[in-house]
Each structure stands twice: as C-alpha cells, then as structure tokens.
Design an enzyme around this catalytic site. Structure first.
Site, PDB file in Angstrom:
ATOM      1  N   ARG A  51      44.960  36.460  49.217  1.00 52.78           N
ATOM      2  CA  ARG A  51      45.924  36.150  48.154  1.00 52.78           C
ATOM      3  C   ARG A  51      45.231  35.983  46.806  1.00 52.78           C
ATOM      4  O   ARG A  51      45.547  35.090  46.035  1.00 52.78           O
ATOM      5  CB  ARG A  51      46.699  34.885  48.511  1.00 52.78           C
ATOM      6  CG  ARG A  51      47.507  35.046  49.781  1.00 52.78           C
ATOM      7  CD  ARG A  51      48.280  33.808  50.108  1.00 52.78           C
ATOM      8  NE  ARG A  51      47.355  32.680  50.240  1.00 52.78           N
ATOM      9  CZ  ARG A  51      47.671  31.513  50.764  1.00 52.78           C
ATOM     10  NH1 ARG A  51      48.877  31.289  51.185  1.00 52.78           N
ATOM     11  NH2 ARG A  51      46.781  30.551  50.856  1.00 52.78           N
ATOM     12  N   CYS A  52      44.321  36.867  46.502  1.00 52.76           N
ATOM     13  CA  CYS A  52      43.512  36.786  45.282  1.00 52.76           C
ATOM     14  C   CYS A  52      43.847  37.981  44.394  1.00 52.76           C
ATOM     15  O   CYS A  52      44.241  39.039  44.882  1.00 52.76           O
ATOM     16  CB  CYS A  52      42.029  36.807  45.675  1.00 52.76           C
ATOM     17  SG  CYS A  52      40.869  36.822  44.299  1.00 52.76           S
ATOM     18  N   GLY A  53      43.687  37.821  43.109  1.00 48.50           N
ATOM     19  CA  GLY A  53      43.897  38.932  42.190  1.00 48.50           C
ATOM     20  C   GLY A  53      42.933  40.082  42.444  1.00 48.50           C
ATOM     21  O   GLY A  53      43.201  41.220  42.055  1.00 48.50           O
TER      22      GLY A  53
END
Length: 171
Positions: A51-53
């Site tokens: 769930r990271c950019g």
C-alpha cells in the site's frame, strides 16, 4: 609478526562476504530462501509494501528479474510493515502480488527491515552503511556476498544506475 597481521586482516576482510551469504528468510510460498543457495550470483534485495506510492515498482522488479534471471540475477522481495504500508498477513500479500503484478520472483514473509527487530540480513546491511529509509529501498549484493551498492525508493528498478551495476556482475 607482519604476516600474522596480514593473515588476520585477510580473514577480517572476508567476513562481510561470508555474512551476506549465511542469511535465510522464510519464503512466502513456504520453506526457506537461503542466500547461500544463490552464492556466486548477484542478488537485488528490495524491501516492499503493498500500500505504498512506490508499489508500482513491482512491475519494474519483475521485468528486471525476467530480463536477467537466466544470466544469474536474483531479485528478492522482502515485504515489510515497518513503514505501516503492508497488508495484514502473508496470504494477503501473496494474493495481492499475484493478482496485481503476476510476480514469480522469490519473496519472503512479512519481515522487519529496521530497528532492533530487523532481520539479521538487514542488521548486517546496516553495518555496511545501508538501512532502508522507506519502502522499495534496494541493496545489491554481489556474487561474492558483499554489498555492491544501494538505492532509495525513487530509483526505479530499470534505471540506468541499477542496470549498469547489475550488468557488470553478470556472467
């Protein structure tokens, strides 16, 4: 006396190479992943999060692995929740990566990469000057087990600096 010091120095100089290859991880697919099994091959170790950019970098990591695996490169994904951006369990991470990125590179279970609970490989990397500052930090371990170079999150897997260093290490 000088010969004793030279021998001691040679032994100490070899320790980092031995240390990197002595580590193993639990595999997200079950069993273990041992760096010793990849001795003589370059290994790009990347701490990841779902769930990271920077999560779209999984595409680049898979492409890098596909491009160079037949020449010896191993890309090892190490999911970590140390930056609070990973899914809640290994099964969810595995499913997410298969569905969204069709990954087939080696992947560990969710693992600590910093602090006192860091995996021993990451503790060793810290002694070599590399500690992840965020997700998708990359550490290139050479065929001899030494840390060759490291890159931060903003350096993409297929960038020239990474490709140049990897190609120099391949057969």
């Amino acid at each position: 006396m000088l010969r004793i010091f030279a021998l001691a120095f040679a032994v100490l100089a070899a320790l980092p190479a031995l240390a990197a290859q002595s580590f193993s991880f639990a595999s997200i697919d079950g069993g273990n992943l041992s760096l010793d099994d990849w001795k003589g091959r370059p290994v790009l170790v990347v701490n990841t999060a779902s769930r990271c950019g920077f999560t779209p970098q999984y595409d680049g990591l898979q492409a890098l692995y596909e491009r160079y695996r037949d020449r010896g490169l191993v890309v090892l994904a190490v999911p970590s929740d140390d930056f609070r951006q990973e899914l809640g369990n290994d099964a969810a991470v595995k499913d997410f990566c298969e569905v969204n990125f069709d990954l087939d590179m080696p992947m560990t279970t969710i693992t600590h990469v910093k602090g006192p609970e860091a995996h021993p490989l990451y503790k060793w990397l810290a002694t070599q000057g590399f500690t992840p500052g965020w997700n998708f930090n990359k550490a290139l371990i050479g065929p001899d087990g030494t840390l060759v170079e490291s890159w931060g999150s903003t350096t993409r897997p297929l960038s020239a600096p990474i490709l140049t260093r990897i190609e120099a290490l391949l057969d």
